[in-house]
Each structure stands twice: as C-alpha cells, then as structure tokens.
Design an enzyme around this catalytic site. Structure first.
Site, PDB file in Angstrom:
ATOM      1  N   ARG A 186      76.708 -41.262 -24.299  1.00 38.09           N
ATOM      2  CA  ARG A 186      75.619 -40.432 -24.779  1.00 38.09           C
ATOM      3  C   ARG A 186      75.900 -40.024 -26.223  1.00 38.09           C
ATOM      4  NH1 ARG A 186      75.420 -35.224 -21.182  1.00 38.09           N
ATOM      5  NH2 ARG A 186      73.645 -34.825 -22.552  1.00 38.09           N
ATOM      6  N   LYS A 245      70.310 -29.218 -22.504  1.00 41.18           N
ATOM      7  CA  LYS A 245      68.971 -28.651 -22.294  1.00 41.18           C
ATOM      8  C   LYS A 245      69.062 -27.179 -21.909  1.00 41.18           C
ATOM      9  CE  LYS A 245      65.978 -32.514 -20.948  1.00 41.18           C
ATOM     10  NZ  LYS A 245      65.189 -33.088 -19.854  1.00 41.18           N
ATOM     11  N   GLU A 252      63.539 -36.424 -17.390  1.00 41.80           N
ATOM     12  CA  GLU A 252      63.094 -35.367 -16.490  1.00 41.80           C
ATOM     13  C   GLU A 252      62.184 -34.436 -17.296  1.00 41.80           C
ATOM     14  OE1 GLU A 252      66.375 -33.725 -13.882  1.00 41.80           O
ATOM     15  OE2 GLU A 252      67.580 -34.922 -15.274  1.00 41.80           O
TER      16      GLU A 252
END
Length: 567
Positions: free
Chosen positions: A265, A275, A39
C-alpha cells in the site's frame, strides 16, 4: 554526455509479469479482468488513487476490463455521499468503468445461498457466543490453539432454521453469528472459525430494511470477485493473510476461482492515510471537511489544484512493490510542479502588497505591457498587462537597510519590473510607531522598457508587480503540510497524535493584489503566480462576485531546504 538514443524498454512490475506469464500459459484464457473495490465508508485518498491507477491501468494495458465495485457490507458506516464522491474521484482521475458498476449488496441473495450451502455441507454453523466471549475465551492466541465453541456441533437443520430466523429479524444484534467451521488450532488466526454473517438491524443505503443480517467483508469480498469473473484480484499486503480464507470459501463452494495478488500500500510521510484518523480530523473540525486541501483525499488534492495527470504520474513513479515502504510526499509535490510548469498560464500576483509610487511617471498615463503566458509553451502567446504610476510589489521585496546579498529593492537601488521598466528607489515612508514600511517612492527610466531597452543597463533583480489601479483584490489561501513531523502517529502512549498538527498549515491573506485577468479565472485551471507558486480557484468559497485562490504548491521545495539546513 551524449543523449542515449536507444529505445527504452518499459519497466514491467511484478504484477504485470504474473499476468504476462498467465497469458503465455493460457490461464484465464488470456483474459484480464480487474476491479477497484472501495468500501463506501469515507472519501478516497491518494493511496486509493494508486490502486485505481493500478487496476484500471492494468486492464487497459492488456485490453481487458475493470469493474468498479462497492463493498457495501457495513450499513452503519456507509452512505450515498461516499458512493457519489468515489465515482467522481475515479472519473476525475481519467478512468471509466463503463456499465460495470457493481455493489456487494447486488449479491446479498447469492451470498445468503452460499452460506446455506456451507451449512448444509457441515462447513458452517450458527454460534451463540458473544463476539467478546469468543475472542477472549475460545479463539486462542498466535502461540496457543483455540477451542471449539459449544455450539459448533449444532445439527444442519438447527443451523438452517436459526440462520433463516436471523434473516427475518427475530433476534437482537449480537445474539448469533454464522461461523465457518474450519480449524480452531490453525496457525493463521483468520482461519479459526471466522464470522461469515452477523445480525445488524440497520438501514442499508441501497437495500433499505430488507436484510437484518449482513455478510462479513471476508466472506463477501472473494466471492464477489468470483461472481464477477475477476481474473486478477489485486489487493494490498494486509490482505495476504486473508487469502487462505478467501480460497477456502471458494474451494468449499466449488465456484470460479480468481487469483489474488498482493502489493504494498502507499504510505506517505507528513500525513495520515487511515480512514479512521481522517474521519477524526473531519469530525473534530481540525480541517474543513473531507475535501480540505491539506488532506491526502483525492477531493482535497483536486480542490488544492492537483491535476489528474500529476497523480497518475506519481503513481507510475512510485511503482508497485511487494513490501511496505514510506514515500516522500515531496515526490507527489514535485509531480504536480512538473505538470503545472508545462501547462499553467503565468500571472502576476502580489500576496502581501506594498505600494510603490513612481513619482516621475505621469499620473493619468496607462500602458499595456506584453507578458509571456508560458515560456514552456512556444504556442502560448502573450497577454497585455496594464501599467500605471502606482503599483504593488511584495513587502518582502523591499528592505530599508538591505544586507549585502539582498538584491531586491532598497534605498538608492535599481531593479527591473518584469515586462516593464527599471525603477530606482529614492525615498520611502514608514509608520513611526511600528516601523512598518507604508509606501516606497521611485523614479523610472523611460528608455528601459522591457523589449525596447535603449540603455543596456544591467540590474541584479527583477520584481513581480501589479498595477494598483487595475488590481483584482481578493482572498488567497496558502496551504502547507498538515503535520510538522514525518510520522504524525509516532507519539508516546497516552499522547494525542493530533498534537503534531502544523499550526501554520493554513494562512489566509485577505487582500492579495492580482493582475486583472484573474478576475475571470476558471475553476479547475492551474495558474502560476510568478515567483510565488501555483494557484487555483477554490471551488468551495469562491462566488460569482469574488474568487478565492488556493496555493497548490510553491515553486520550489521549501521543505527540502529546511531539512537540509537542519541536518
């Protein structure tokens, strides 16, 4: 122990095993087509690097393809700056999407048609409840079924009309959403009539003001994979519970069906990977932008001096797991040490200079000493180091009253200057007010020149040095870990997680003394300052007149020593 000469079999992670099984059965006709789908709402970090290496590396291993696709469905948080930084990071890591750069926004028209098809099938509807009302009063809880929206049974014609008017911009933000009509009692909360579209009167960095509605990530993501013909859609574990929803959209529309596979992850200690938290650090100026060398962003690691090879090696070493775990950041640091040790030219650098005057060395004499460029590289050759009467050594290499196990310089002690002579301390001068050592006076033995030593003298210490007359004086930045605890987010309720920022994470040295060749150091090249660590030219603050150097990593893992001492 004798070296094992048996050929080592390549370790196959569980994702590659699935692909190999698929190839054996002819699923996807033996094709492998992956994608990396960031993204564009922030800079990539080391966790994304793992995904980049996995997706592009898997495609390469099986002679397949890998797309770069930007999931740009939220215009209020996205920008071209992030798009450009992502492309730079992927290329810097050594991967190429060739002509296969895509955006979810490329498919906005197709996704709109898909939503219309679902409405026509009675599988989607326009809901006029506010998102807060739906979440609080209708969605239910994991242990309690939800209930249907009062707008769930709108006619197909009314839904299509409202959806078209939403697209034209007739309604304000939040007035309506389009929901999938699935099951408000479903045990998976993501399947309880999830949103497919919301109204956003926002300018999109690619489509401009064409759209007043934008697809939700969960609607666009799996269908974008389908449109692109992705075979193996590799996602992190948090998307496992979303997979039934992706499958539902694809199955209801009857379109091509990729296979989603989830993996753990990357989580590192002594850092944050969110983020949101990284953005908070940047916006509140706790760090020097997204590419601050203390951040785990790829651009920060690049500016700090990490190499693409070291990051790819790190990704290989941690492997691909099915369950989340915490990786020691020391493994990342070890990977770059190992890489730079092989390739980094050796240089002399004195970070906190102390002047040494060799009293019996002629004042106007200069010599050029042969110095090895890299002992790990037999073909690395040598360079010439200027030597003169006045030199700099590290302040920490001299003690007025050294303890027994201190083998460096002290009154009456002999040490060797690397690549040069053995010198002996005969006196020193210090500031009477502060006790600071100002200068050290030594004599040298001309018969002890390195490589030509005629005396056979043995000394217990060899010091780095730089000729004072020839020194390149400049700024050096010593970076350390940004946080001083393993889990920075582990705080009591109401406490600010940023209290765990390490106040010593950056030390700026204004006048380090470096060997003169470093005045022409190249950006992007790692250098080992002997006995100090690995350094690189800072790409943000360096100018043509003055280079600034960042420490990439120390020569040894000082944190491991600290932890061991405290245990």
């Amino acid at each position: 122990m004798a070296e094992n000469t048996e050929e080592k079999k390549e370790l196959i992670n569980f994702i590659h095993q699935i692909i190999e099984d698929d190839n054996k059965t002819g699923k996807f006709a033996g094709k492998v087509h992956t994608r990396f789908p960031p993204e564009p709402n922030g800079y990539l970090h080391i966790g994304h690097a793992k995904s980049i290496c996995l997706n592009f590396g898997t495609a390469k291993k099986y002679n397949g393809l890998c797309n770069l696709r930007f999931d740009d469905t939220n215009p209020t948080k996205e920008s071209d700056e992030y798009v450009n930084s992502i492309m730079e990071d992927v290329k810097w890591l050594g991967f190429d999407w060739e002509e296969r750069r895509y955006h979810a926004s490329d498919y906005f028209d197709q996704l709109y048609e898909y939503a219309q098809q679902l409405i026509k099938k009675g599988k989607a509807y326009v809901d006029s409840l506010s998102s807060e009302d739906f979440a609080k009063n209708y969605k239910g809880t994991p242990t309690k079924a939800g209930k249907n929206s009062p707008f769930r049974e709108r006619s197909v014609e009314e839904n299509l009309d409202l959806f078209e008017r939403m697209r034209k911009g007739e309604f304000p933000d939040g007035a309506h959403v389009v929901r999938a009509k699935i099951d408000m009692a479903h045990p998976n909360m993501h399947m309880r009539d999830p949103s497919m579209y919301r109204i956003k009167h926002a300018h999109h960095h690619r489509t401009g003001d064409k759209w007043h509605i934008y697809p939700m990530y969960d609607f666009a993501h799996g269908l974008s994979d389908s449109i692109e013909g992705i075979t193996h859609s590799l996602c992190t574990l948090e998307f496992e519970v979303h997979r039934p929803l992706y499958d539902w959209f694809i199955d209801e529309l009857g379109v091509y069906h990729p296979q989603q596979i989830e993996f753990a992850r990357l989580n590192l200690n002594y850092t944050v990977m969110s983020k949101r938290k990284l953005l908070e650090l940047v916006e509140e100026k706790h760090v020097d932008g997204w590419n601050d060398p203390r951040l785990p962003t790829i651009s920060g690691l690049r500016r700090r001096g990490y190499t693409p090879s070291s990051i790819r090696t790190f990704a290989d070493r941690i492997g691909v797991a099915k369950r989340d775990n915490i990786i020691d950041v020391g493994l990342l640091e070890w990977s770059v040490r190992e890489d730079l040790n092989k390739i980094a030219p050796r240089k002399m650098g004195v970070l906190k200079p102390l002047k040494v005057i060799i009293t019996n060395y002629p004042e106007n004499k200069e010599e050029l000493m042969d110095a090895t460029n890299n002992p790990e590289d037999p073909e690395g050759g040598t360079r010439k180091l200027p030597f003169s009467r006045e030199i700099y050594i590290e302040q920490s290499d001299f003690m007025e009253d050294p303890p027994k196990k201190f083998f460096r310089m002290g009154p009456g002690r002999e040490v060797r200057l690397k690549y040069a002579y053995i010198i002996e301390c005969v006196d020193f001068k210090k500031d009477p007010a502060t006790g600071e050592i100002l200068e050290v006076y030594c004599t040298y033995d001309p018969l002890t020149k390195s490589g030509e030593d005629q005396t056979g003298k043995k000394v217990k210490s060899t010091l780095s040095w730089v000729s004072a007359r020839h020194a390149y004086k400049t700024e050096v930045r010593l970076y350390d870990r940004l946080f001083n605890v393993e889990d920075p987010s582990d705080v009591e309720e109401g406490e600010d997680w940023k209290k765990n920022i390490n106040p010593g994470s950056l030390e700026i040295i204004d006048a380090a003394a470096l060997e003169p060749s470093l005045a022409k150091a190249e950006a992007g090249v790692g250098y080992q300052f002997e006995r100090q660590g690995y350094f690189t030219v800072d790409t943000k603050y360096s100018t043509a007149d003055k280079l600034v150097f960042n420490r990439t990593v120390t020569l040894k893992d000082d944190w491991a020593k600290i932890q061991q001492a405290g245990s």
